[in-house]
Design a protein around this motif. Structure first.
Motif, mmCIF file in Angstrom:
data_model
loop_
_atom_site.group_PDB
_atom_site.id
_atom_site.type_symbol
_atom_site.label_atom_id
_atom_site.label_comp_id
_atom_site.label_asym_id
_atom_site.label_seq_id
_atom_site.Cartn_x
_atom_site.Cartn_y
_atom_site.Cartn_z
ATOM 1 N N LEU A 56 0.856 -1.190 0.000
ATOM 2 C CA LEU A 56 0.000 0.000 0.000
ATOM 3 C C LEU A 56 0.898 1.248 0.000
ATOM 4 O O LEU A 56 1.680 1.461 0.933
ATOM 5 N N THR A 57 0.764 2.041 -1.044
ATOM 6 C CA THR A 57 1.737 3.115 -1.321
ATOM 7 C C THR A 57 1.963 4.033 -0.123
ATOM 8 O O THR A 57 3.112 4.298 0.242
ATOM 9 N N ASP A 58 0.902 4.530 0.488
ATOM 10 C CA ASP A 58 1.062 5.477 1.592
ATOM 11 C C ASP A 58 1.792 4.830 2.766
ATOM 12 O O ASP A 58 2.595 5.480 3.447
ATOM 13 N N MET A 59 1.494 3.586 3.002
ATOM 14 C CA MET A 59 2.096 2.912 4.154
ATOM 15 C C MET A 59 3.561 2.592 3.887
ATOM 16 O O MET A 59 4.410 2.710 4.773
ATOM 17 N N VAL A 60 3.855 2.202 2.661
ATOM 18 C CA VAL A 60 5.257 1.963 2.295
ATOM 19 C C VAL A 60 6.039 3.264 2.413
ATOM 20 O O VAL A 60 7.151 3.293 2.947
ATOM 21 N N GLU A 61 5.441 4.367 1.961
ATOM 22 C CA GLU A 61 6.132 5.659 2.024
ATOM 23 C C GLU A 61 6.343 6.117 3.462
ATOM 24 O O GLU A 61 7.391 6.679 3.788
ATOM 25 N N SER A 62 5.359 5.878 4.322
ATOM 26 C CA SER A 62 5.531 6.208 5.746
ATOM 27 C C SER A 62 6.686 5.419 6.330
ATOM 28 O O SER A 62 7.508 5.950 7.076
ATOM 29 N N ALA A 63 6.737 4.147 5.983
ATOM 30 C CA ALA A 63 7.826 3.297 6.496
ATOM 31 C C ALA A 63 9.168 3.829 5.992
ATOM 32 O O ALA A 63 10.144 3.887 6.736
ATOM 33 N N ARG A 64 9.202 4.230 4.740
ATOM 34 C CA ARG A 64 10.445 4.705 4.140
ATOM 35 C C ARG A 64 10.900 6.033 4.752
ATOM 36 O O ARG A 64 12.088 6.287 4.893
#
Ligand code: SF4
Length: 128
Positions: A56-64
């Protein structure tokens, strides 16, 4: 527990995300409970590994974009590690529950001592 009270946090204002495999075994559930305790102690924010695993793009970006990432796997199969590797994420502290002398079983009873072992290992990994 008051937020931020028990962690000896050295990265004031830094965003620490905590991930746990939360798997279907005592070890996975110890990982999950350790993540809850670390969040409650103010060490970071328990975040959703499943969302990152699902890409999930937003969640991956938050993790990153987190300043630090904590990852707790229950056993050497390393489901959380596999998720991180697929997304190219690095864990600043990585703990595997069964490497702390806790045997994986398909049952869900565990002790406070077992959870505390994992919490302590994460803090050590973060240099606290
Ligand atoms: S790392 Fe081990 S305990 Fe955790 S989800 Fe994977 S197989 Fe289950």
């Amino acid at each position: 527990v008051e937020k931020g009270s028990g962690c000896g946090c050295t990265c004031e204002g830094g965003k620490v995300l905590i991930f746990a495999c939360s798997g279907g075994s005592n070890a996975g559930q110890i990982a999950n409970m350790a993540a809850i305790k670390l969040d409650e102690e103010g060490c970071g924010r328990f975040y959703c590994l499943a969302g990152v695993g699902g890409g999930l793009t937003d969640m991956v970006e938050s993790a990153r974009s987190a300043d630090k990432r904590v990852l707790i796997d229950g056993c050497p199969i390393g489901c959380g590690k596999a998720v991180f590797e697929r997304e190219g994420l690095q864990a600043d502290a990585y703990v595997v529950v069964t490497e702390l002398g806790i045997k994986k079983r398909h049952e869900f009873a565990f002790s406070d001592e077992e959870v505390e072992k994992v919490v302590a290992a994460v803090k050590e990994g973060l240099g606290r």
